[in-house]
Scaffold this motif. Structure first.
Motif, short mmCIF file in Angstrom:
data_model
loop_
_atom_site.label_atom_id
_atom_site.label_comp_id
_atom_site.label_asym_id
_atom_site.label_seq_id
_atom_site.Cartn_x
_atom_site.Cartn_y
_atom_site.Cartn_z
N VAL A 643 0.86 -1.19 0.00
CA VAL A 643 0.00 0.00 0.00
C VAL A 643 0.89 1.24 0.00
CG1 VAL A 643 -1.95 1.17 1.09
CG2 VAL A 643 -1.63 -1.30 1.43
N GLY A 644 0.73 2.11 -1.01
CA GLY A 644 1.55 3.31 -1.08
C GLY A 644 0.89 4.39 -1.89
N ASP A 645 1.58 5.55 -1.99
CA ASP A 645 0.96 6.67 -2.70
C ASP A 645 1.94 7.51 -3.51
OD1 ASP A 645 2.29 7.85 -0.51
OD2 ASP A 645 0.94 9.57 -0.56
N GLY A 646 3.22 7.28 -3.38
CA GLY A 646 4.19 8.16 -4.02
C GLY A 646 4.82 7.55 -5.25
N ILE A 647 5.52 8.37 -6.02
CA ILE A 647 6.24 7.87 -7.19
C ILE A 647 7.25 6.83 -6.79
CG2 ILE A 647 7.98 8.57 -8.90
CD1 ILE A 647 6.42 11.12 -9.31
N ASN A 648 7.90 7.05 -5.64
CA ASN A 648 8.89 6.08 -5.19
C ASN A 648 8.25 4.74 -4.83
OD1 ASN A 648 7.69 7.54 -2.94
ND2 ASN A 648 9.07 6.38 -1.63
N ASP A 649 6.94 4.72 -4.62
CA ASP A 649 6.25 3.46 -4.31
C ASP A 649 5.86 2.68 -5.56
OD1 ASP A 649 6.29 4.08 -1.55
OD2 ASP A 649 4.46 5.25 -1.75
N ALA A 650 5.85 3.34 -6.73
CA ALA A 650 5.29 2.72 -7.93
C ALA A 650 5.95 1.40 -8.32
CB ALA A 650 5.33 3.72 -9.09
N PRO A 651 7.29 1.31 -8.38
CA PRO A 651 7.88 0.01 -8.71
C PRO A 651 7.54 -1.08 -7.70
CG PRO A 651 9.49 1.76 -9.00
CD PRO A 651 8.31 2.36 -8.29
N ALA A 652 7.47 -0.71 -6.41
CA ALA A 652 7.13 -1.69 -5.39
C ALA A 652 5.67 -2.13 -5.52
CB ALA A 652 7.38 -1.11 -3.99
N LEU A 653 4.79 -1.20 -5.86
CA LEU A 653 3.38 -1.55 -6.07
C LEU A 653 3.24 -2.55 -7.21
CD1 LEU A 653 1.72 1.97 -5.72
CD2 LEU A 653 1.47 0.07 -4.13
N THR A 654 4.05 -2.36 -8.24
CA THR A 654 4.01 -3.27 -9.38
C THR A 654 4.60 -4.62 -9.03
OG1 THR A 654 4.27 -1.34 -10.80
CG2 THR A 654 4.58 -3.47 -11.82
N GLN A 655 5.67 -4.62 -8.23
CA GLN A 655 6.33 -5.86 -7.83
C GLN A 655 5.44 -6.72 -6.94
OE1 GLN A 655 9.38 -7.22 -8.58
NE2 GLN A 655 8.82 -8.96 -7.31
N ALA A 656 4.68 -6.08 -6.06
CA ALA A 656 3.86 -6.82 -5.11
C ALA A 656 2.82 -7.67 -5.82
CB ALA A 656 3.17 -5.84 -4.16
N ASP A 657 2.39 -8.75 -5.17
CA ASP A 657 1.35 -9.58 -5.74
C ASP A 657 0.08 -8.76 -5.96
OD1 ASP A 657 2.51 -12.44 -5.66
OD2 ASP A 657 2.94 -11.66 -3.67
N ILE A 658 -0.19 -7.86 -5.02
CA ILE A 658 -1.28 -6.89 -5.19
C ILE A 658 -0.76 -5.52 -4.78
CG2 ILE A 658 -3.55 -6.13 -4.39
CD1 ILE A 658 -4.38 -8.94 -4.06
N GLY A 659 -0.85 -4.55 -5.69
CA GLY A 659 -0.48 -3.18 -5.36
C GLY A 659 -1.73 -2.38 -5.05
N ILE A 660 -1.72 -1.66 -3.94
CA ILE A 660 -2.88 -0.87 -3.51
C ILE A 660 -2.43 0.58 -3.39
CG2 ILE A 660 -4.67 -0.58 -1.76
CD1 ILE A 660 -4.15 -3.48 -0.91
N ALA A 661 -3.03 1.46 -4.19
CA ALA A 661 -2.65 2.86 -4.18
C ALA A 661 -3.70 3.70 -3.49
CB ALA A 661 -2.45 3.37 -5.61
N ILE A 662 -3.23 4.70 -2.75
CA ILE A 662 -4.12 5.68 -2.16
C ILE A 662 -4.50 6.66 -3.25
CG2 ILE A 662 -4.40 7.42 -0.37
CD1 ILE A 662 -4.00 4.64 0.74
N GLY A 663 -5.81 6.84 -3.48
CA GLY A 663 -6.27 7.66 -4.60
C GLY A 663 -5.83 9.10 -4.52
N ALA A 664 -5.49 9.58 -3.32
CA ALA A 664 -5.02 10.96 -3.20
C ALA A 664 -3.54 11.08 -3.54
CB ALA A 664 -5.25 11.46 -1.76
N GLY A 665 -2.90 9.95 -3.92
CA GLY A 665 -1.49 9.95 -4.22
C GLY A 665 -1.20 10.35 -5.66
N THR A 666 0.00 10.01 -6.13
CA THR A 666 0.43 10.40 -7.46
C THR A 666 -0.19 9.50 -8.52
OG1 THR A 666 2.35 8.94 -7.30
CG2 THR A 666 2.64 11.22 -6.57
N ASP A 667 -0.34 10.03 -9.74
CA ASP A 667 -0.92 9.28 -10.84
C ASP A 667 -0.13 8.01 -11.14
OD1 ASP A 667 -2.94 11.04 -11.16
OD2 ASP A 667 -2.09 12.07 -12.88
N ILE A 668 1.20 8.10 -11.05
CA ILE A 668 2.02 6.95 -11.41
C ILE A 668 1.85 5.82 -10.40
CG2 ILE A 668 4.08 7.78 -10.21
CD1 ILE A 668 3.92 5.85 -13.54
N ALA A 669 1.63 6.16 -9.12
CA ALA A 669 1.36 5.11 -8.13
C ALA A 669 0.03 4.46 -8.41
CB ALA A 669 1.38 5.72 -6.72
N ILE A 670 -0.96 5.26 -8.78
CA ILE A 670 -2.29 4.72 -9.10
C ILE A 670 -2.22 3.81 -10.31
CG2 ILE A 670 -4.59 5.39 -9.91
CD1 ILE A 670 -4.31 7.91 -8.15
#
Length: 775
Positions: A643-670
């Motif tokens: 679960v993350g919201d920043g650009i720095n979280d985006a690769p980790a969100l993709t790596q995870a079996d399920i990536g969960i983005a906070i909608g108030a975060g950055t577009d790339i994380a979403i």
């Protein structure tokens, strides 16, 4: 010579059969060492020996299978996707028009004329023309894909569909020229209908995929197009960023985005690097410090020496890392796909055996070959065996779950979000912007010789002209508490340390304890309080009037109101919560302790988050502490949600079996996530988990229903007594049963069906009003 890696964005993939076909084709190609196919992102990553195989041959394998390779330029790729959508719509209109005409002819023949067999040569020839026109017009690409798959010994949905379509065509031709009693129109109709259905299903899939946002491009757009380059003679010139070279010096004014990665060669400023680090408090930058392209320069002017350009720049590295991670992300084989792997060749075999049986078996009891019954049997097996209901079983359950999720402000973007979530055993939560609000606020005021209100009023007056985020936190707190403060008579910002001001004739300092001591202020009496506040993970500012310390202000990132409750729900579900952050160990542990998280990954650099998620998925080496056997999967790995919201979280969100983005975060994380929580409510994580469990249960029920219809239908069809029209009706009935199971209870309960989750708007991330419904 050696191993080379190529990544392609592929057009034409519509289901997991496509991904499997590509993997099989490459596995049978000499020189290919490994291939990863991401259906969700339409990407293929191929590793091959360039001494055996050329890049042209690698691309030709995809093209031979009937898929297109899109342009690597993202803008052109988007144009190609739109062109594919237009082609898909054109095919659907043509095939759909043919289906309507055929259905009208069949209705006229059955209802008006009261006949099942051929009614007139003209009607037979018209339906023949429509069948040929549909199969070799809008459906030609399906035929080509089926041929290329068969050539490689691959049995997929295209092969099964074309077997049914050509069987219908052959049966109609036999009725037209050999057996007058054959229902010629109905045989030709089968060819038209199943081709049209496949075109419709692929077009629907294409709509969802082409509506994906251009978030990776938005990420790269954070970098300015031009930069102010300082020439050798000291002049400043505006030049395109593409013309900047390593070693050049560029000037960055307050409020501007830093155009390049580099090192500060002169000046002092605070820089908001949340675009990269996710941390809410800006970094103080002085000579020798690194800055990241895309971050925001806030207070002073900086002279930056360029250290990285092009593909080596941070934002480009993140974009590339996301795309590679998406292509390499382990795919989840859906339950239907595991069965369909054997189902397709099984149906083809049964159809062939049924035809053979009715041609040969009658000879045993003294009769002749029963061609019509054999043809009926073979065609009915292919029609009833075509996995229409199976193909819809999972999507319908996901639509139902997606509607429920949307009503709670949750966007479920992929099937993996439903199927994998029940198996998740670790949920990794980013700290800033996920567990916390992501903005600095005043957490505590300590009076030293003066009351808290006086300390706050003095600090607010001194900071009234400051543009620093910590100053904003102090001023906002004063406004919220109704504390009155005046503008200072004089003001000076000491970059990286604090402010110096004259307030009501008094000399006031507000800033870091280390700077105050350097200014001669005695902080010995407040040492314990400063240490206590810092142990809580707070940034401490001392407030000094006329050389004496009058108070301390602790500023931190406030916890979300439902953070502790959500962590407890995670634990109650038998899942281990983990916190990951770039903050230091002391701050991280303070926040983790407050919400009830025992396991913490601290001091993790932005480019290390994906690696840490991967390590946890493999064997959990990074996290210390004991584990029970139930926490581990049979192969020693973990299912991990991030679960993350920043650009720095985006690769980790993709790596995870399920990536969960906070909608108030950055577009790339979403864009990198499988699930998006609209707004900032963290409790949506467990709401999504519960919905995922329920939807997967519905999926299994739908598949059982679909397999029952297909299994019974195929068995009945082998008798040769099932008319092709009835076979088509049975296929429709199986779809209706799956539909009723998916939505029947929902409609009766008055919940309604919300399908908006399936397609994301390009300009908005909201679903409905974007607000969660009351539980």
């Amino acid at each position: 010579m050696g191993t080379t890696q190529e990544q392609f964005n592929v057009g034409g993939m519509s289901c997991s059969f496509c991904a499997e076909s590509i993997e099989k084709a490459y596995s049978r190609t000499g020189g290919v060492e490994d291939v990863d196919v991401s259906l969700a992102h339409e990407e293929v990553l191929v590793r091959y020996d360039d001494g055996i195989l050329s890049e042209v041959k690698v691309k030709d394998t995809l093209r031979d299978l009937g898929y297109t390779i899109r342009d690597p330029d993202k803008a052109k790729r988007y144009e190609q996707q739109q062109a594919e959508l237009a082609d898909g719509k054109r095919r659907l209109l043509l095939a759909g028009g043919a289906s309507i005409v055929v259905a009208a002819l069949m209705g006229w023949m059955i209802v008006v004329m009261g006949r099942f067999e051929s009614a007139s040569p003209v009607m037979d020839l018209v339906t023949l023309g429509l069948a040929l026109g549909t199969m070799f017009g809008p459906g030609r690409y399906i035929t080509e894909k089926a041929f290329q798959s068969l050539r490689r010994g691959i049995f997929n949905q295209h092969v099964l569909l074309e077997a049914g379509a050509f069987a219908g065509l052959l049966g109609g031709l036999l009725g037209l020229f050999v057996f007058p009693s054959f229902p010629t129109v109905h045989f030709f109709a089968v060819s038209v209908f199943i081709t049209t259905y496949h075109i419709l299903s692929e077009y629907t899939s294409l709509i969802v995929r082409t509506r994906a946002s251009q978030a990776v491009q938005s990420l790269l757009d954070l970098q300015p197009d031009t930069a102010r380059r300082v020439t050798d003679d000291g002049n400043v010139e505006d030049v395109p960023v593409d013309d900047i070279a390593v070693g050049d010096q560029v000037r960055v004014k307050p409020g501007e985005n830093v155009p390049v990665d580099g090192v500060v060669g002169g000046g002092k400023s605070t820089v908001d690097e949340s675009v990269a680090t996710g941390e809410s408090i800006p970094e103080e930058k002085t000579e020798g410090d690194e800055v990241i392209g895309g971050s925001v320069n806030e207070t002073g002017t900086l002279l930056v020496e360029v250290t990285a350009i092009g593909d080596d720049a941070f934002l480009n590295q993140v974009a590339r890392e996301i795309e590679e991670a998406r292509a390499m992300k382990p795919g989840i084989i859906q339950l239907a796909d595991r069965v369909l792997k054997y189902f397709v060749p099984g149906v083809l075999t049964i159809a062939a055996l049924s035809l053979t049986f009715w041609l040969v078996a009658p000879l045993a009891w003294g009769g002749g070959p029963n061609v019509q019954r054999g043809a009926f049997a073979a065609l009915a097996v292919l029609v009833l065996g075509y996995p229409c209901a199976l193909g819809m079983a999972t999507p319908l359950a996901l639509i139902r779950g997606g509607g429920k999720a949307a009503n709670r402000g949750i966007l479920m973007r992929s099937g993996d979000a439903f199927q994998i979530f029940p198996d998740i055993d670790h949920i990794v939560l980013d700290k800033t912007g996920t567990i916390t609000v992501g903005e600095p606020v005043v957490s505590e005021i300590v009076g030293v010789g003066e009351g808290e209100t006086d300390v706050l009023a003095t600090a607010a007056s001194a900071e009234a002209f400051s543009e620093h985020p910590l100053a904003d936190a102090i001023l906002d707190h004063a406004d919220d508490r109704g504390v009155e403060y005046a503008d200072p008579e004089s003001f000076d910002s000491v970059t990286g340390n604090g402010v110096r001001a004259t307030v009501a004739g008094d000399d006031v300092l507000v800033g870091k304890p280390g700077w105050l001591e350097a200014e001669g202020v005695d902080l010995s009496d407040a040492g314990d309080e400063i240490e206590r506040l810092q142990r809580r993970g707070l940034t401490v500012s001392g407030v000094v009037r006329d050389g004496d310390l009058v108070g301390l202000i602790g500023i931190g990132d406030e916890l979300k109101t439902d953070a502790a409750e959500t962590v407890q729900r995670i634990k109650d579900a038998g899942i281990t919560p983990v916190m990951i952050t770039g903050d230091n160990e002391r701050t991280a542990q303070a926040v983790a302790e407050e919400v009830g998280i025992e396991r913490v990954m601290a001091d993790v650099l932005p480019d290390e988050k994906r690696e840490e998620i991967g390590r946890l998925q493999d064997d959990g080496e990074r996290i210390t502490g004991s584990r029970t056997s139930s926490e581990r999967r049979s192969d020693g790995s973990h299912r991990v949600a991030m679960v993350g919201d920043g650009i720095n979280d985006a690769p980790a969100l993709t790596q995870a079996d399920i990536g969960i983005a906070i909608g108030a975060g950055t577009d790339i994380a979403i864009e990198s996530a499988d699930i998006v929580l609209m707004g900032e409510r963290l409790g949506g994580v467990m709401d999504a988990y519960e919905i995922g469990e329920e939807s997967y249960r519905k999926t299994r029920q739908n598949l059982a229903t679909a397999f029952a219809f297909n299994g019974i239908g195929v068995a009945a069809a082998t008798t040769g007594l099932v008319h092709p029209v009835f076979a088509m009706l049975a296929m429709v009935l199986s779809v209706s049963a799956v539909l009723a199971n998916s939505f029947g209870g929902q409609l009766l309960s008055g919940e309604g069906v919300n399908t908006e989750f399936a397609v994301e708007d390009e300009d908005s991330t909201e679903i409905g009003d974007g607000q969660p419904a009351a539980d």
